[in-house]
Design a protein around this motif. Structure first.
Motif, PDB file in Angstrom:
ATOM      1  N   TYR A  74       0.842  -1.212   0.000  1.00  0.00           N
ATOM      2  CA  TYR A  74       0.000   0.000   0.000  1.00  0.00           C
ATOM      3  C   TYR A  74       0.870   1.253   0.000  1.00  0.00           C
ATOM      4  O   TYR A  74       0.545   2.247  -0.666  1.00  0.00           O
ATOM      5  N   LEU A  75       1.979   1.211   0.745  1.00  0.00           N
ATOM      6  CA  LEU A  75       2.952   2.302   0.756  1.00  0.00           C
ATOM      7  C   LEU A  75       4.242   1.825   0.109  1.00  0.00           C
ATOM      8  O   LEU A  75       4.633   0.668   0.274  1.00  0.00           O
ATOM      9  N   SER A  76       4.906   2.713  -0.608  1.00  0.00           N
ATOM     10  CA  SER A  76       6.230   2.388  -1.140  1.00  0.00           C
ATOM     11  C   SER A  76       7.268   2.618  -0.051  1.00  0.00           C
ATOM     12  O   SER A  76       6.990   3.254   0.978  1.00  0.00           O
ATOM     13  N   GLU A  77       8.481   2.138  -0.285  1.00  0.00           N
ATOM     14  CA  GLU A  77       9.576   2.378   0.649  1.00  0.00           C
ATOM     15  C   GLU A  77       9.770   3.874   0.861  1.00  0.00           C
ATOM     16  O   GLU A  77       9.943   4.343   1.990  1.00  0.00           O
ATOM     17  N   ARG A  78       9.729   4.617  -0.221  1.00  0.00           N
ATOM     18  CA  ARG A  78       9.960   6.059  -0.125  1.00  0.00           C
ATOM     19  C   ARG A  78       8.818   6.782   0.577  1.00  0.00           C
ATOM     20  O   ARG A  78       9.052   7.721   1.342  1.00  0.00           O
ATOM     21  N   ASP A  79       7.585   6.332   0.328  1.00  0.00           N
ATOM     22  CA  ASP A  79       6.443   6.905   1.057  1.00  0.00           C
ATOM     23  C   ASP A  79       6.647   6.739   2.560  1.00  0.00           C
ATOM     24  O   ASP A  79       6.521   7.698   3.337  1.00  0.00           O
ATOM     25  N   TYR A  80       6.935   5.513   2.951  1.00  0.00           N
ATOM     26  CA  TYR A  80       7.067   5.221   4.380  1.00  0.00           C
ATOM     27  C   TYR A  80       8.237   5.974   4.995  1.00  0.00           C
ATOM     28  O   TYR A  80       8.093   6.621   6.045  1.00  0.00           O
ATOM     29  N   ASP A  81       9.400   5.898   4.372  1.00  0.00           N
ATOM     30  CA  ASP A  81      10.575   6.555   4.946  1.00  0.00           C
ATOM     31  C   ASP A  81      10.377   8.052   5.082  1.00  0.00           C
ATOM     32  O   ASP A  81      10.762   8.653   6.100  1.00  0.00           O
ATOM     33  N   THR A  82       9.763   8.665   4.080  1.00  0.00           N
ATOM     34  CA  THR A  82       9.563  10.117   4.141  1.00  0.00           C
ATOM     35  C   THR A  82       8.606  10.492   5.263  1.00  0.00           C
ATOM     36  O   THR A  82       8.897  11.413   6.051  1.00  0.00           O
ATOM     37  N   MET A  83       7.471   9.793   5.357  1.00  0.00           N
ATOM     38  CA  MET A  83       6.504  10.165   6.403  1.00  0.00           C
ATOM     39  C   MET A  83       7.045   9.844   7.800  1.00  0.00           C
ATOM     40  O   MET A  83       6.814  10.601   8.749  1.00  0.00           O
ATOM     41  N   GLY A 121       9.129  -0.685  16.021  1.00  0.00           N
ATOM     42  CA  GLY A 121       8.992  -0.972  14.600  1.00  0.00           C
ATOM     43  C   GLY A 121       7.566  -1.187  14.146  1.00  0.00           C
ATOM     44  O   GLY A 121       6.943  -0.304  13.558  1.00  0.00           O
ATOM     45  N   ARG A 122       7.008  -2.365  14.414  1.00  0.00           N
ATOM     46  CA  ARG A 122       5.705  -2.732  13.854  1.00  0.00           C
ATOM     47  C   ARG A 122       4.594  -1.706  14.128  1.00  0.00           C
ATOM     48  O   ARG A 122       3.845  -1.363  13.209  1.00  0.00           O
ATOM     49  N   PRO A 123       4.434  -1.203  15.362  1.00  0.00           N
ATOM     50  CA  PRO A 123       3.352  -0.229  15.586  1.00  0.00           C
ATOM     51  C   PRO A 123       3.496   1.050  14.751  1.00  0.00           C
ATOM     52  O   PRO A 123       2.479   1.647  14.360  1.00  0.00           O
ATOM     53  N   ILE A 124       4.733   1.454  14.471  1.00  0.00           N
ATOM     54  CA  ILE A 124       4.911   2.638  13.629  1.00  0.00           C
ATOM     55  C   ILE A 124       4.539   2.318  12.193  1.00  0.00           C
ATOM     56  O   ILE A 124       3.940   3.143  11.485  1.00  0.00           O
ATOM     57  N   MET A 125       4.848   1.118  11.744  1.00  0.00           N
ATOM     58  CA  MET A 125       4.421   0.677  10.419  1.00  0.00           C
ATOM     59  C   MET A 125       2.891   0.644  10.336  1.00  0.00           C
ATOM     60  O   MET A 125       2.295   1.077   9.348  1.00  0.00           O
ATOM     61  N   ILE A 126       2.252   0.143  11.385  1.00  0.00           N
ATOM     62  CA  ILE A 126       0.787   0.114  11.425  1.00  0.00           C
ATOM     63  C   ILE A 126       0.229   1.538  11.372  1.00  0.00           C
ATOM     64  O   ILE A 126      -0.719   1.822  10.637  1.00  0.00           O
ATOM     65  N   TYR A 182      17.791   1.041   0.629  1.00  0.00           N
ATOM     66  CA  TYR A 182      18.749   1.880   1.354  1.00  0.00           C
ATOM     67  C   TYR A 182      18.702   3.333   0.867  1.00  0.00           C
ATOM     68  O   TYR A 182      18.611   4.258   1.689  1.00  0.00           O
ATOM     69  N   PRO A 183      18.726   3.588  -0.459  1.00  0.00           N
ATOM     70  CA  PRO A 183      18.625   4.981  -0.922  1.00  0.00           C
ATOM     71  C   PRO A 183      17.340   5.685  -0.494  1.00  0.00           C
ATOM     72  O   PRO A 183      17.346   6.905  -0.287  1.00  0.00           O
ATOM     73  N   ALA A 184      16.243   4.949  -0.343  1.00  0.00           N
ATOM     74  CA  ALA A 184      14.981   5.577   0.081  1.00  0.00           C
ATOM     75  C   ALA A 184      15.135   6.205   1.463  1.00  0.00           C
ATOM     76  O   ALA A 184      14.687   7.334   1.709  1.00  0.00           O
ATOM     77  N   GLY A 185      15.772   5.482   2.373  1.00  0.00           N
ATOM     78  CA  GLY A 185      15.999   6.030   3.709  1.00  0.00           C
ATOM     79  C   GLY A 185      16.997   7.172   3.700  1.00  0.00           C
ATOM     80  O   GLY A 185      16.823   8.176   4.400  1.00  0.00           O
ATOM     81  N   ILE A 186      18.034   7.032   2.907  1.00  0.00           N
ATOM     82  CA  ILE A 186      19.043   8.090   2.779  1.00  0.00           C
ATOM     83  C   ILE A 186      18.395   9.375   2.291  1.00  0.00           C
ATOM     84  O   ILE A 186      18.636  10.472   2.824  1.00  0.00           O
ATOM     85  N   ASP A 187      17.564   9.259   1.275  1.00  0.00           N
ATOM     86  CA  ASP A 187      16.911  10.450   0.719  1.00  0.00           C
ATOM     87  C   ASP A 187      15.965  11.093   1.726  1.00  0.00           C
ATOM     88  O   ASP A 187      15.846  12.324   1.784  1.00  0.00           O
ATOM     89  N   ALA A 188      15.295  10.267   2.536  1.00  0.00           N
ATOM     90  CA  ALA A 188      14.397  10.819   3.558  1.00  0.00           C
ATOM     91  C   ALA A 188      15.185  11.606   4.599  1.00  0.00           C
ATOM     92  O   ALA A 188      14.755  12.681   5.042  1.00  0.00           O
ATOM     93  N   ILE A 189      16.335  11.102   4.989  1.00  0.00           N
ATOM     94  CA  ILE A 189      17.192  11.816   5.949  1.00  0.00           C
ATOM     95  C   ILE A 189      17.680  13.125   5.350  1.00  0.00           C
ATOM     96  O   ILE A 189      17.663  14.178   5.998  1.00  0.00           O
TER      97      ILE A 189
END
Length: 338
Positions: free
Chosen positions: A98-107, A290-295, A130-137
Motif C-alpha cells: 500500500y505504501l512504497s519504501e519512499r512513502d514510508y521513509d519520508t513520512m 517498529g511494527r506499531p509505527i508501520m501500522i 537503502y537509498p529511500a531512507g538516505i533520501d528521507a534523511i
C-alpha cells in the motif's frame, strides 16, 4: 484521531499482511514471514512480549514528582523522548505494498523530526531500499541513522560514506541479518562479522558505528572493544531465528557488562509507555519501535505516526509520575514475576 481507528484502517490497507491486532504480540501472525510475524513458530516474537510482561513495577504516589522529564540524549544529540523509529524495510512483501519504501521513509522521517526524536532507516535485497531512507534523511534533515545489512566490509564502508554525505548522525549495521536467505538467494552477500572486520569498519568510516542484533554480554563486549559507539539489543523482532530469548530478559546482563562502555538501545515488543520505562529500568538508554509505527503509517500516514509517538510518550510521562520517577536518570527498580 483514535488508535483503534488507525489500527482498523491499517488492517484494511495492509490487505491481510497485518491484522491490526488490539495487542501486537505475534500470536495471530506467527510464522508469517514474509509478512509481519515472527519466523518459524513465531516463538521469538512472542517471547519478546512475554519477557517484558514478566517485569513488574511498583506503584508509588507519596512523592513530589509532578512534571517528569522524558527527554534524553543519544551520542550527544538531545531528543525529546527515548523512543526512536526502528529501521523498517520490505513494505511490498511484508505489508502488502500500500505504501512504497519512499512513502514510508519520508513520512516516518517527517514524523520523527516533528516530535523531536530519531529516525532509523534500513537496507535489504531491493537496491532502492537503502537509498529511500538516505533520501528521507537528506530531505527532512531529521536526526537520522541508516542501517546496512552485514554485507562485505567494503560495501558497508561505502554505505557509511553515503550516510555521512546525507547528514546522518551515525551509521548502523544490522548484524543479526547475517543469515537472511532472501539476501543470499538474490546474490547479495551477508554474513557474520568478526572482531577484526568490525575494527576495520570503525577505522574507515566517519560516523559513530552502531551494531544492531546483540543478544549476549560476550558480543556486547566485542562491540565495545572493537570501537562501536552503541549497540541495539535485538533479535530482529523475532524474524530471523526461532526460539531466542526475549530482549527484556537478556538486557540486564548486557547492561551490567557494558553499561559504562557503550550506549545501549533495545527493541522487541515495546508497545506502550510502561514498556519503555521497563526497558530503561533494565539498562537501555532508549528504545526502538517498529511494527506499531508501520501500522500507524498504514492507518493514517505521518499524522498517525506522530499520534502514536505522542501516545506512547504520554504513557511514559504518566508511568513516571506513578512510579516516582522524576527523569530518566532515576528510573524505578523492577521485580520479576515468578
Amino acid at each position: 484521531m483514535d488508535w483503534n481507528e488507525i489500527r482498523e484502517k491499517a488492517r484494511q490497507n495492509m490487505k491481510g499482511y497485518c491484522r491490526g491486532c488490539k495487542r501486537c504480540d505475534g500470536v495471530a501472525c506467527a510464522g508469517e514471514v514474509p509478512g509481519m510475524g515472527g519466523t518459524g513458530t513465531g516463538n521469538s516474537f512472542i517471547e519478546n512480549i512475554k519477557a517484558l510482561d514478566r517485569w513488574k513495577v511498583k506503584l508509588k504516589t507519596l512523592h513530589d514528582v509532578l512534571k517528569p522529564d522524558i527527554s534524553t540524549s543519544f551520542l550527544g544529540y538531545k531528543v525529546k523522548m527515548p523512543i526512536f523509529a526502528a529501521p523498517m524495510t520490505g513494505l511490498k512483501g511484508n505489508a502488502g505494498g500500500y505504501l512504497s519504501e519512499r512513502d514510508y521513509d519520508t513520512m516516518a522521517a517527517e514524523a520523527c523530526k516533528n516530535v523531536g526524536t530519531i529516525f532509523m532507516s534500513g537496507d535489504a535485497n531491493d537496491k532502492d531500499m537503502y537509498p529511500a531512507g538516505i533520501d528521507a534523511i537528506k530531505t527532512t534533515s531529521v536526526l537520522g541513522i541508516p542501517f546496512s545489512k552485514p554485507r562485505t566490509v567494503d560495501e558497508i564502508i561505502e554505505k557509511a560514506r553515503i550516510a555521512k554525505e546525507a547528514g546522518a548522525i551515525a551509521f548502523g549495521v544490522d548484524v543479526d541479518g547475517a543469515g537472511l536467505i532472501m539476501m543470499i538467494r538474490s546474490g547479495q552477500f551477508v554474513g557474520p562479522k568478526s572482531r577484526k572486520e568490525i575494527e576495520e569498519i570503525v577505522k574507515n568510516i566517519e560516523l559513530p558505528l552502531i551494531l544492531k542484533g546483540i543478544m549476549t554480554p560476550e558480543e556486547a563486549e566485542i562491540a565495545a572493544e572493537s570501537g562501536a559507539k552503541a549497540i541495539v539489543v535485538s533479535n530482529h523482532g523475532g524474524r530471523v531465528l526461532d526460539f531466542t530469548e526475549g530482549t527484556a530478559d537478556v538486557l540486564p546482563d548486557i547492561a551490567k557488562a557494558v553499561g559504562g562502555k557503550i550506549e545501549i538501545l533495545v527493541d522487541g515488543g515495546v508497545r506502550t509507555g510502561i514498556d519503555v520505562l521497563k526497558m530503561l529500568s533494565l539498562g537501555a538508554k532508549a528504545v526502538l519501535i517498529g511494527r506499531p509505527i508501520m501500522i500507524a503509517a498504514h492507518g493514517g500516514g505521518r499524522e498517525a505516526i506522530e499520534f502514536y509517538f505522542k501516545k506512547v510518550s504520554d504513557e511514559l510521562y504518566q508511568a513516571m509520575i506513578l512510579t516516582g520517577c522524576k527523569d530518566l536518570k532515576n528510573v524505578p527498580e523492577l521485580y520479576k514475576a515468578s
